[in-house]
Motif scaffolding. Structure first.
Motif, PDB file in Angstrom:
ATOM      1  N   PRO B 174       0.818  -1.238   0.000  1.00 40.80           N
ATOM      2  CA  PRO B 174       0.000   0.000   0.000  1.00 40.80           C
ATOM      3  C   PRO B 174       0.842   1.275   0.000  1.00 40.80           C
ATOM      4  CG  PRO B 174      -0.860  -1.629   1.566  1.00 40.80           C
ATOM      5  CD  PRO B 174       0.458  -2.153   1.102  1.00 40.80           C
ATOM      6  N   PRO B 175       1.838   1.427   0.891  1.00 38.77           N
ATOM      7  CA  PRO B 175       2.596   2.675   0.831  1.00 38.77           C
ATOM      8  C   PRO B 175       3.394   2.857  -0.471  1.00 38.77           C
ATOM      9  CG  PRO B 175       3.535   1.162   2.483  1.00 38.77           C
ATOM     10  CD  PRO B 175       2.224   0.602   2.058  1.00 38.77           C
ATOM     11  N   LEU B 176       3.881   1.761  -1.045  1.00 37.58           N
ATOM     12  CA  LEU B 176       4.654   1.899  -2.280  1.00 37.58           C
ATOM     13  C   LEU B 176       3.769   2.287  -3.454  1.00 37.58           C
ATOM     14  CD1 LEU B 176       7.257  -1.033  -2.134  1.00 37.58           C
ATOM     15  CD2 LEU B 176       7.578   1.409  -1.604  1.00 37.58           C
ATOM     16  N   VAL B 177       2.586   1.672  -3.518  1.00 36.15           N
ATOM     17  CA  VAL B 177       1.665   2.043  -4.603  1.00 36.15           C
ATOM     18  C   VAL B 177       1.251   3.507  -4.444  1.00 36.15           C
ATOM     19  CG1 VAL B 177      -0.640   1.633  -5.555  1.00 36.15           C
ATOM     20  CG2 VAL B 177       0.856  -0.321  -5.046  1.00 36.15           C
ATOM     21  N   ALA B 178       1.001   3.914  -3.206  1.00 34.92           N
ATOM     22  CA  ALA B 178       0.610   5.313  -2.960  1.00 34.92           C
ATOM     23  C   ALA B 178       1.724   6.265  -3.381  1.00 34.92           C
ATOM     24  CB  ALA B 178       0.289   5.508  -1.474  1.00 34.92           C
ATOM     25  N   THR B 332       7.893   4.462 -13.952  1.00 38.51           N
ATOM     26  CA  THR B 332       7.207   3.174 -13.966  1.00 38.51           C
ATOM     27  C   THR B 332       7.620   2.403 -15.207  1.00 38.51           C
ATOM     28  OG1 THR B 332       5.337   4.208 -12.851  1.00 38.51           O
ATOM     29  CG2 THR B 332       4.951   2.058 -13.855  1.00 38.51           C
ATOM     30  N   GLY B 333       8.216   1.242 -14.982  1.00 35.92           N
ATOM     31  CA  GLY B 333       8.674   0.437 -16.121  1.00 35.92           C
ATOM     32  C   GLY B 333       8.336  -1.023 -15.897  1.00 35.92           C
ATOM     33  N   LEU B 346       7.828  -3.608  -5.535  1.00 32.58           N
ATOM     34  CA  LEU B 346       6.554  -4.017  -6.140  1.00 32.58           C
ATOM     35  C   LEU B 346       6.794  -5.154  -7.135  1.00 32.58           C
ATOM     36  CD1 LEU B 346       4.869  -0.516  -6.685  1.00 32.58           C
ATOM     37  CD2 LEU B 346       4.197  -2.287  -5.025  1.00 32.58           C
ATOM     38  N   HIS B 347       7.916  -5.070  -7.860  1.00 32.47           N
ATOM     39  CA  HIS B 347       8.272  -6.173  -8.766  1.00 32.47           C
ATOM     40  C   HIS B 347       8.456  -7.476  -7.985  1.00 32.47           C
ATOM     41  CE1 HIS B 347       8.973  -4.041 -12.600  1.00 32.47           C
ATOM     42  NE2 HIS B 347       9.495  -3.038 -11.895  1.00 32.47           N
ATOM     43  N   ILE B 348       9.097  -7.372  -6.829  1.00 30.47           N
ATOM     44  CA  ILE B 348       9.354  -8.577  -6.035  1.00 30.47           C
ATOM     45  C   ILE B 348       8.067  -9.151  -5.458  1.00 30.47           C
ATOM     46  CG2 ILE B 348      10.535  -9.471  -3.984  1.00 30.47           C
ATOM     47  CD1 ILE B 348      12.341  -8.817  -6.416  1.00 30.47           C
ATOM     48  N   LEU B 349       7.210  -8.267  -4.942  1.00 27.33           N
ATOM     49  CA  LEU B 349       5.949  -8.745  -4.358  1.00 27.33           C
ATOM     50  C   LEU B 349       5.149  -9.552  -5.372  1.00 27.33           C
ATOM     51  CD1 LEU B 349       4.918  -5.547  -2.345  1.00 27.33           C
ATOM     52  CD2 LEU B 349       5.903  -7.685  -1.474  1.00 27.33           C
ATOM     53  N   ARG B 375      -2.029  -8.874 -12.424  1.00 29.88           N
ATOM     54  CA  ARG B 375      -1.539  -8.316 -11.163  1.00 29.88           C
ATOM     55  C   ARG B 375      -0.525  -7.201 -11.413  1.00 29.88           C
ATOM     56  NH1 ARG B 375      -1.361 -13.772  -7.371  1.00 29.88           N
ATOM     57  NH2 ARG B 375      -2.828 -14.906  -8.690  1.00 29.88           N
ATOM     58  N   PHE B 376       0.204  -7.293 -12.519  1.00 36.24           N
ATOM     59  CA  PHE B 376       1.136  -6.214 -12.826  1.00 36.24           C
ATOM     60  C   PHE B 376       0.363  -4.911 -13.019  1.00 36.24           C
ATOM     61  CE2 PHE B 376       3.767  -3.437 -15.342  1.00 36.24           C
ATOM     62  CZ  PHE B 376       5.036  -3.613 -14.768  1.00 36.24           C
ATOM     63  N   GLU B 377      -0.724  -4.990 -13.759  1.00 35.91           N
ATOM     64  CA  GLU B 377      -1.510  -3.781 -14.012  1.00 35.91           C
ATOM     65  C   GLU B 377      -2.126  -3.252 -12.710  1.00 35.91           C
ATOM     66  OE1 GLU B 377      -3.829  -4.111 -17.531  1.00 35.91           O
ATOM     67  OE2 GLU B 377      -4.541  -2.027 -17.412  1.00 35.91           O
ATOM     68  N   ARG B 378      -2.541  -4.188 -11.859  1.00 37.16           N
ATOM     69  CA  ARG B 378      -3.069  -3.803 -10.534  1.00 37.16           C
ATOM     70  C   ARG B 378      -2.050  -2.954  -9.761  1.00 37.16           C
ATOM     71  NH1 ARG B 378      -2.596  -8.743  -6.598  1.00 37.16           N
ATOM     72  NH2 ARG B 378      -0.463  -7.966  -6.748  1.00 37.16           N
ATOM     73  N   ASP B 379      -0.759  -3.376  -9.754  1.00 39.58           N
ATOM     74  CA  ASP B 379       0.253  -2.707  -8.936  1.00 39.58           C
ATOM     75  C   ASP B 379       0.921  -1.537  -9.633  1.00 39.58           C
ATOM     76  OD1 ASP B 379      -0.234  -4.603  -7.021  1.00 39.58           O
ATOM     77  OD2 ASP B 379       1.576  -5.787  -7.430  1.00 39.58           O
ATOM     78  N   PHE B 380       1.078  -1.621 -10.947  1.00 39.35           N
ATOM     79  CA  PHE B 380       1.887  -0.629 -11.662  1.00 39.35           C
ATOM     80  C   PHE B 380       1.050   0.322 -12.502  1.00 39.35           C
ATOM     81  CE2 PHE B 380       6.259  -2.103 -10.927  1.00 39.35           C
ATOM     82  CZ  PHE B 380       6.018  -3.348 -10.352  1.00 39.35           C
ATOM     83  N   GLY B 381      -0.203  -0.031 -12.709  1.00 41.20           N
ATOM     84  CA  GLY B 381      -1.087   0.867 -13.435  1.00 41.20           C
ATOM     85  C   GLY B 381      -0.849   0.903 -14.929  1.00 41.20           C
ATOM     86  N   ILE B 382      -0.037   0.010 -15.448  1.00 38.57           N
ATOM     87  CA  ILE B 382       0.173  -0.065 -16.900  1.00 38.57           C
ATOM     88  C   ILE B 382       0.088  -1.516 -17.344  1.00 38.57           C
ATOM     89  CG2 ILE B 382       1.545   2.054 -17.200  1.00 38.57           C
ATOM     90  CD1 ILE B 382       4.076   0.357 -16.990  1.00 38.57           C
ATOM     91  N   ALA B 383      -0.266  -1.697 -18.632  1.00 40.11           N
ATOM     92  CA  ALA B 383      -0.463  -3.052 -19.154  1.00 40.11           C
ATOM     93  C   ALA B 383       0.822  -3.576 -19.775  1.00 40.11           C
ATOM     94  CB  ALA B 383      -1.581  -3.047 -20.201  1.00 40.11           C
ATOM     95  N   VAL B 384       1.114  -4.850 -19.515  1.00 43.56           N
ATOM     96  CA  VAL B 384       2.323  -5.484 -20.062  1.00 43.56           C
ATOM     97  C   VAL B 384       2.139  -5.681 -21.566  1.00 43.56           C
ATOM     98  CG1 VAL B 384       3.731  -7.566 -20.006  1.00 43.56           C
ATOM     99  CG2 VAL B 384       2.762  -6.649 -17.878  1.00 43.56           C
ATOM    100  N   PRO B 385       3.046  -5.149 -22.382  1.00 41.53           N
ATOM    101  CA  PRO B 385       2.864  -5.257 -23.834  1.00 41.53           C
ATOM    102  C   PRO B 385       3.206  -6.641 -24.386  1.00 41.53           C
ATOM    103  CG  PRO B 385       4.800  -3.913 -23.340  1.00 41.53           C
ATOM    104  CD  PRO B 385       4.177  -4.277 -22.034  1.00 41.53           C
ATOM    105  N   ASP B 386       4.209  -7.300 -23.842  1.00 42.68           N
ATOM    106  CA  ASP B 386       4.505  -8.660 -24.314  1.00 42.68           C
ATOM    107  C   ASP B 386       5.264  -9.415 -23.226  1.00 42.68           C
ATOM    108  OD1 ASP B 386       7.462  -8.664 -24.679  1.00 42.68           O
ATOM    109  OD2 ASP B 386       7.016  -7.110 -26.161  1.00 42.68           O
ATOM    110  N   ALA B 387       5.388 -10.741 -23.424  1.00 50.18           N
ATOM    111  CA  ALA B 387       5.940 -11.606 -22.372  1.00 50.18           C
ATOM    112  C   ALA B 387       7.393 -11.297 -22.043  1.00 50.18           C
ATOM    113  CB  ALA B 387       5.789 -13.074 -22.767  1.00 50.18           C
TER     114      ALA B 387
END
Lengths: 489, 489
Positions: B174-178, B332-333, B346-349, B375-387
């Motif tokens: 929560p604090p990191l996302v905030a 954000t990457g 956040l990447h580790i979580l 879950r990536f989009e949930r935490d980082f707010g962006i969509a993963v473009p490819d694997a």
């Protein structure tokens, strides 16, 4: 037949021995100084593992269970080499092996101090101990009535007998002494002088190495205090050093190590003992051949002189003739490792006869310095001024290496035999050397020596390669022709 | 008591493990490419030897025969660690160990291809196999009712339980996302641009390394593709890489590896398991502390900026404030290894929760990409473009490394705990950092962490060093303070 099990065991042991070689290379080339204590533990632990594998009782059972009549020459040799290392590992009791290892390491320390103080007496107790331990080890290995010295020699030159080697090497003495004396009265050629930046030396050394066939994808060159070659198969590393007043040291030590490296890179298999180098003498023939017969020839100077001119702006010589003369200067000196081709084997003969007597018991350790000095003067015509320039100059005996020295001269003898045969097989060789386009030379050596591994004994391999039993005659003719022309004799 | 025999056995095994580490370093830093096949044989042969030593039945007997009540804490830990590695070596059947090794090496190859093709489906069978093998191995190790994931985690973080770790790490989210969201709306600081010659980067990296206490007499720095630290005691080597457009990669990766190296150089003994590093999390705390708390601080920029000005003539920034901002740019990457301090955990979580579910069986391998992306989009707010920018970016799972990821975040948590405690103990620390005179900082770390080895569990060690049980609070405060100031939040 348990052959696959045996070969698999040998292969894994060989891989571990390669690791031992690698950490030894690292110690000289890469290790930070505070790593020394741990490196000694690491090397000791690995040596124990390798020893235990060589002494594995299953080897005795496998060898016993194999019907050798069913085997190829290659596999028969694998089995015999397995038996040979098994015998060495099991016949010498652990107590003796440990004491020898300790005596070797302490001996080197004591020798270094004695040499620094120029006092042979300080080294005598350590030398006595090494001789006693080596005699004891030889007695463990000796079959009925075998000569003790031969048991030691066998480690470096498998199957060789000093009764054969002694007359072969001794036959070099009269012509070499005669040649030395004739040259002594002649004017010396101009030595190479100038300033030779270390980077340029290394760049040229690498250029030459690649040119004569060293595969940098399967090796690397680094700088160390004492150059050596290490590894085999796909990872054969060479080392060199630089002196900004003398580029010849770097260039020729590199060519020498490349000679060893080409042999190691050309091994038919990186693990099996039958694919290993034939003997130390044959290994040395490879380094000497490239260093002397090829790279110290008048023909090679045609390529090397312009290459050096390109690399070094400050250089006194004016052409290939002068370079050829400079790289073949003959000078009577005390130190083996600095000797020219005329003197080099005389240094070896001296050591060979002395160490035979030390092991046989006819010469006592405390009398060695006097014997050295007398015989040195007999052969070289000058008196040894102190022990550091005489009996204490080489590390070998302090490490317990007896039986190693003659392999250097065998290398020179074999190199000249190979050179003579190759000249017949390759009529265009002069042009190859003149242009440093030496691939056919390497190809010949690969086919005749490298891919043959250890299947034959050294004399048999040289005879197979050259069509003649090895003798000292080709070496004597080569030296007389080369130095006769150079010194107008 | 058979303690001396046990310790001697452990010491020799450790020396052999050091050799295994050295040949792995050599493979990355020195080995010629044609050496790869032999190196695999060498590493395999050495791994077998080490495994056999770890599984030596005498260990079981020695451990059984030792009266632990008579032992110091240090030796009790030695005995327990011997038991732990003995259990790992004996409870996992050889067939499973071999299959896992093969699956790991094949898995990496398949993963690399799938990543290059950006196709997760190609990796699924290898991933499935790795998960199955790891579950099987965990089941061999599990005591009654133990969690399978915890058995894997235990290899990296001895004694840790995910039931404790999960809430600890989750409390960061929560604090990191905030914080991430607040920063997202702010203007980005100017990035560092210019031309930065590789030689100058390496020279400055070495200068910094020596300045913060790396002992070059007990180590060396070389260049490789992926930086790492290797060795311990008197021989701890670090590696780095250079990019002429971006010196920060070289400088900060060097500082990171120096953090690891200082820990390894400060070990109280180079062989005994109780003197080994406490856990991967604690190891990572050392690298992160020097990299982030020290070298990415505003204070350190006072020293680093002029040092960089001296080293690089072409550099756009105009002072320490600008440098501080540039080395702490938040963006954000998708890629973990490129993440800033705000995003990193956040990447580790994400990976931690996914791998727990994979091992527990709640998530199937074929569903991993979808779960990752959601879950990536949930935490980082962006969509993963490819694997390749998502689920296939890290090598770990392809090698069968499950339980490793959380140790990265534990490292960040512990680093912040240590930083807070040290600030109380060393009132003059700001000046030390500002002038890069950090010896007292290293001394503190040596005393509190390095010389304590593995005698305590990681949480107990951090509590002993800081006076408080480790929590995520110091890390959150540190990040909020630093980035709050930088981004004017």
């Amino acid at each position: 037949m348990p052959l696959p099990e045996l070969l698999d065991h040998l292969k894994k042991t060989a891989a571990l021995s390669q690791v031992a070689g690698l950490i030894s290379w690292d110690q000289e080339a890469m290790m930070p100084k505070a790593g020394a204590a741990q490196r000694a533990e690491q090397a000791g632990a690995l040596a124990s593992v390798i020893h235990a594998r060589n002494a594995d009782p299953r080897i005795g059972e496998w060898v016993h269970g194999i019907d050798q009549s069913q085997l190829s020459d290659f596999d028969r040799r694998n089995v015999n080499e397995a038996k040979r290392s098994y015998d060495r590992a099991t016949k010498i009791p652990p107590r003796l092996a440990e004491e020898s290892a300790r005596a070797s390491s302490e001996g080197q320390r004591i020798w270094a101090q004695a040499r620094a103080e120029k006092k042979f007496a300080g080294f005598v107790p350590a030398l006595k101990r090494n001789i006693a331990l080596k005699r004891e080890a030889a007695a463990c290995l000796a079959e009925d009535g075998a000569d003790l010295y031969d048991c030691l020699l066998d480690e470096y030159e498998p199957g060789a007998k000093s009764a054969d080697l002694f007359p072969l090497l001794e036959s070099l003495r009269p012509p070499l002494v005669a040649l030395r004396e004739k040259i002594a009265g002649k004017a010396k050629p101009t030595p190479l002088t100038g300033h030779f930046p270390a980077d340029q030396q290394l760049a040229l050394a690498k250029r030459i190495a690649a040119r004569i066939g060293y595969d940098f994808d399967a090796g690397r060159i680094d700088t160390v205090v004492h150059p050596f070659c290490s590894g085999n198969g796909g990872d054969v590393r060479i080392t060199t050093r630089t002196d900004e007043a003398d580029p010849l040291n770097c260039l020729y030590s590199t060519i020498h190590e490349v000679g060893h490296a080409l042999y190691a890179q050309g091994a038919p298999d990186p693990y099996l003992p039958a694919a290993d180098y034939c003997s130390m003498g044959v290994h040395e023939s490879q380094s000497r051949f490239w260093e002397n017969q090829i790279a110290r020839s008048r023909l090679f100077a045609d390529w090397l002189f312009p290459a050096m001119k390109e690399a070094f702006s400050d250089m006194n010589l004016d052409g290939p003739d002068a370079l050829f003369a400079a790289v073949n200067r003959v000078e009577t000196g005390f130190i083996r490792t600095e000797a020219d081709e005329v003197h080099y084997n005389l240094h070896i003969l001296l050591r060979f006869e002395l160490e035979r007597e030390l092991i046989a018991g006819g010469l006592e350790a405390q009398d060695l310095e006097e014997a050295w000095n007398q015989r040195f003067e007999r052969d070289f015509g000058i008196a040894v001024p102190d022990a550091s320039l005489g009996v204490l100059q080489d590390v070998h005996w302090s490490l317990g290496l007896f039986g190693y020295f003659p392999t250097y001269s065998l290398g020179n003898i074999y190199a000249a035999c190979l050179d003579r045969a190759m000249l017949k097989d390759l009529p265009g060789r002069d042009d190859m050397v003149r242009m440093a386009e030496t691939q056919p030379i390497l190809d010949w050596m690969r086919e005749k020596i490298h891919i043959r591994g250890r299947v034959l004994s050294a004399p048999a391999l040289i005879e197979e390669a050259t069509g003649e039993k090895p003798t000292a005659a080709p070496l004597v003719s080569y030296l007389e022709a080369k130095f006769g022309a150079l010194y107008d004799i």
